[in-house]
Design a protein around this motif. Structure first.
Motif, PDB file in Angstrom:
ATOM      1  N   LYS A 130       0.825  -1.214   0.000  1.00 60.74           N
ATOM      2  CA  LYS A 130       0.000   0.000   0.000  1.00 60.74           C
ATOM      3  C   LYS A 130       0.857   1.261   0.000  1.00 60.74           C
ATOM      4  O   LYS A 130       0.811   2.102   0.901  1.00 60.74           O
ATOM      5  CB  LYS A 130      -0.958  -0.022   1.183  1.00 60.74           C
ATOM      6  N   GLN A 131       1.627   1.404  -1.049  1.00 58.06           N
ATOM      7  CA  GLN A 131       2.597   2.491  -1.163  1.00 58.06           C
ATOM      8  C   GLN A 131       1.965   3.876  -1.014  1.00 58.06           C
ATOM      9  O   GLN A 131       2.501   4.743  -0.306  1.00 58.06           O
ATOM     10  CB  GLN A 131       3.306   2.393  -2.519  1.00 58.06           C
ATOM     11  N   ASN A 132       0.840   4.095  -1.673  1.00 56.32           N
ATOM     12  CA  ASN A 132       0.206   5.416  -1.569  1.00 56.32           C
ATOM     13  C   ASN A 132      -0.260   5.717  -0.158  1.00 56.32           C
ATOM     14  O   ASN A 132      -0.151   6.852   0.322  1.00 56.32           O
ATOM     15  CB  ASN A 132      -0.978   5.499  -2.538  1.00 56.32           C
ATOM     16  N   GLU A 133      -0.784   4.704   0.526  1.00 51.92           N
ATOM     17  CA  GLU A 133      -1.233   4.898   1.910  1.00 51.92           C
ATOM     18  C   GLU A 133      -0.048   5.101   2.842  1.00 51.92           C
ATOM     19  O   GLU A 133      -0.160   5.830   3.848  1.00 51.92           O
ATOM     20  CB  GLU A 133      -2.073   3.703   2.356  1.00 51.92           C
ATOM     21  N   ARG A 135       2.669   6.721   2.039  1.00 50.21           N
ATOM     22  CA  ARG A 135       3.034   8.128   1.858  1.00 50.21           C
ATOM     23  C   ARG A 135       2.095   9.031   2.656  1.00 50.21           C
ATOM     24  O   ARG A 135       2.522   9.997   3.296  1.00 50.21           O
ATOM     25  CB  ARG A 135       2.992   8.480   0.368  1.00 50.21           C
ATOM     26  N   MET A 136       0.800   8.690   2.604  1.00 53.81           N
ATOM     27  CA  MET A 136      -0.177   9.476   3.356  1.00 53.81           C
ATOM     28  C   MET A 136       0.081   9.387   4.858  1.00 53.81           C
ATOM     29  O   MET A 136      -0.041  10.376   5.585  1.00 53.81           O
ATOM     30  CB  MET A 136      -1.587   8.976   3.034  1.00 53.81           C
ATOM     31  N   LYS A 301      -7.506   8.836  -8.889  1.00 48.68           N
ATOM     32  CA  LYS A 301      -8.137   9.196  -7.615  1.00 48.68           C
ATOM     33  C   LYS A 301      -8.123   8.033  -6.637  1.00 48.68           C
ATOM     34  O   LYS A 301      -8.285   8.220  -5.429  1.00 48.68           O
ATOM     35  CB  LYS A 301      -9.575   9.662  -7.844  1.00 48.68           C
ATOM     36  N   PHE A 302      -7.942   6.821  -7.153  1.00 46.18           N
ATOM     37  CA  PHE A 302      -7.962   5.645  -6.283  1.00 46.18           C
ATOM     38  C   PHE A 302      -6.608   5.465  -5.609  1.00 46.18           C
ATOM     39  O   PHE A 302      -5.569   5.499  -6.267  1.00 46.18           O
ATOM     40  CB  PHE A 302      -8.313   4.388  -7.089  1.00 46.18           C
ATOM     41  N   LYS A 303      -6.630   5.260  -4.302  1.00 48.00           N
ATOM     42  CA  LYS A 303      -5.371   5.127  -3.568  1.00 48.00           C
ATOM     43  C   LYS A 303      -4.679   3.796  -3.826  1.00 48.00           C
ATOM     44  O   LYS A 303      -3.511   3.620  -3.448  1.00 48.00           O
ATOM     45  CB  LYS A 303      -5.616   5.307  -2.062  1.00 48.00           C
ATOM     46  N   ASN A 304      -5.387   2.854  -4.465  1.00 50.58           N
ATOM     47  CA  ASN A 304      -4.792   1.556  -4.774  1.00 50.58           C
ATOM     48  C   ASN A 304      -4.366   1.462  -6.235  1.00 50.58           C
ATOM     49  O   ASN A 304      -4.363   0.379  -6.833  1.00 50.58           O
ATOM     50  CB  ASN A 304      -5.764   0.423  -4.432  1.00 50.58           C
TER      51      ASN A 304
END
Length: 346
Positions: A130-133, A135-136, A301-304
């Protein structure tokens, strides 16, 4: 267009690179040929190619579509080639009618396939962890989130077991995954039936990279078994849009899709629908339906969703190797000797 070839140049073999993208391709080729004044390498904007293609002997097509109209103007052309393997943008029949050879650079000897396989694993791990998560979480000063998943124990379906698929399977083995794969014909890797689970034999050495082999008609069944599906197919009339609603609906809910091959393999509307519904657990793509990719595409727009800018084969190792092939072919054309290091398709 400064420095572009002129029809009056004598005793010079002229090489045309179409468009500015993938700059290392022409930069490394120019560097390789810098001590050979008999070879001229030009980078021409795609919009200008039809007007000047008549002046060139060798064309490296990159992302340009060479249709019959453009090819018919190439009256000095001896060879159209790709800096890599994809030739879906070239009208091969038109080139053949004009007496022009068309070729690709085999990815298994230049490191291109290995480079693509490594990036595939990067995308797989990025989705699983979950790379984007992550970063968040950093931006929000959180620790210990998100909870990711491992590759260990997963079933990976390699859709199209060519050179990239083979290199990917080699690298996946140590992760403790089950590898299933489909291929239109397994003859190039083994003499066993595609329905057999027997070990493949390649170059006289047991090659047990694949746990279960299937043919094209097995793709929906294999998709239903997989935690991760990786598209490694070449793009042609039969494979365009192959990852459509029927295919995606056959995948496990929450499974991941990675495309390292060509954007046209995926049905964009179907991808967007199954991301929105939550059925598709994640999308990792190095190639897209439109390139360059639209940074405002709603899919982002999707975090996945993870996307990279078509850099699967863009590594120092593979691009230096392919630049050498292009340079050597240009020198061979100039000398009138047989062309080596290529796979001809006509």
């Amino acid at each position: 267009m400064e420095g572009m070839a002129r029809s009056s140049d004598k005793n010079i073999t002229r090489v045309l690179f179409c468009g500015p993208h993938f700059p290392a391709s022409h930069n490394y080729t120019k560097e390789y040929l810098q001590n050979y004044p008999s070879i001229q390498v030009d980078v021409v904007p795609i919009s200008d190619v039809p007007d000047v293609i008549a002046n060139y002997h060798l064309c490296v097509v990159k992302t340009m579509r060479l249709d019959s109209n453009v090819i018919s103007r190439a009256n000095q052309m001896k060879l159209i080639m790709q800096f890599g393997v994809g030739l879906e943008g070239v009208d091969i029949n038109a080139a053949t009618r004009c007496g022009i050879k068309v070729a690709r650079i085999p990815g298994d000897v230049t490191g291109n396939a290995a480079s693509c396989a490594e990036l595939t694993i990067y995308l797989m791990l990025g989705l699983l962890r979950k790379q984007n998560e992550m970063r968040m979480a950093i931006e929000q000063k959180k620790l210990g989130v998100p909870t990711g998943e491992t590759l260990l124990g997963k079933t990976v379906f390699i859709l199209g077991f060519g050179n990239i698929g083979v290199e990917l399977a080699k690298r996946l083995r140590p992760f403790g995954v089950k590898i299933i794969a489909t291929k239109r014909s397994w003859a190039s890797h083994s003499q066993v039936s595609c329905q057999s689970s027997a070990l493949a034999v390649k170059n006289g050495i047991i090659d047990d990279l694949v746990d279960e082999k299937g043919c094209h008609e097995d793709i929906f069944e294999f998709a239903s078994k997989a935690d991760v599906v990786v598209c490694c197919l070449s793009l042609n009339k039969k494979t365009a849009g192959i990852v459509n609603k029927s295919f995606l609906s056959s995948m496990k809910k929450g499974s991941l899709l990675v495309n390292i091959a060509r954007g046209g393999l995926l049905d964009y509307e179907a991808i967007a629908y199954y991301l929105e519904s939550g059925h598709l657990g994640g999308l990792g793509i190095d190639v897209a339906w439109t390139e360059p990719f639209d940074p405002n595409d709603p899919v982002l727009k999707f975090k996945n969703v993870l996307i990279t800018p078509h850099v699967g084969g863009v590594t120092e190792h593979s691009y230096r190797s392919m630049a050498k092939v292009v340079g050597d072919v240009a020198l061979q054309l100039h000398a009138g000797t047989p062309l080596t290091g290529l796979v001809f398709v006509n």
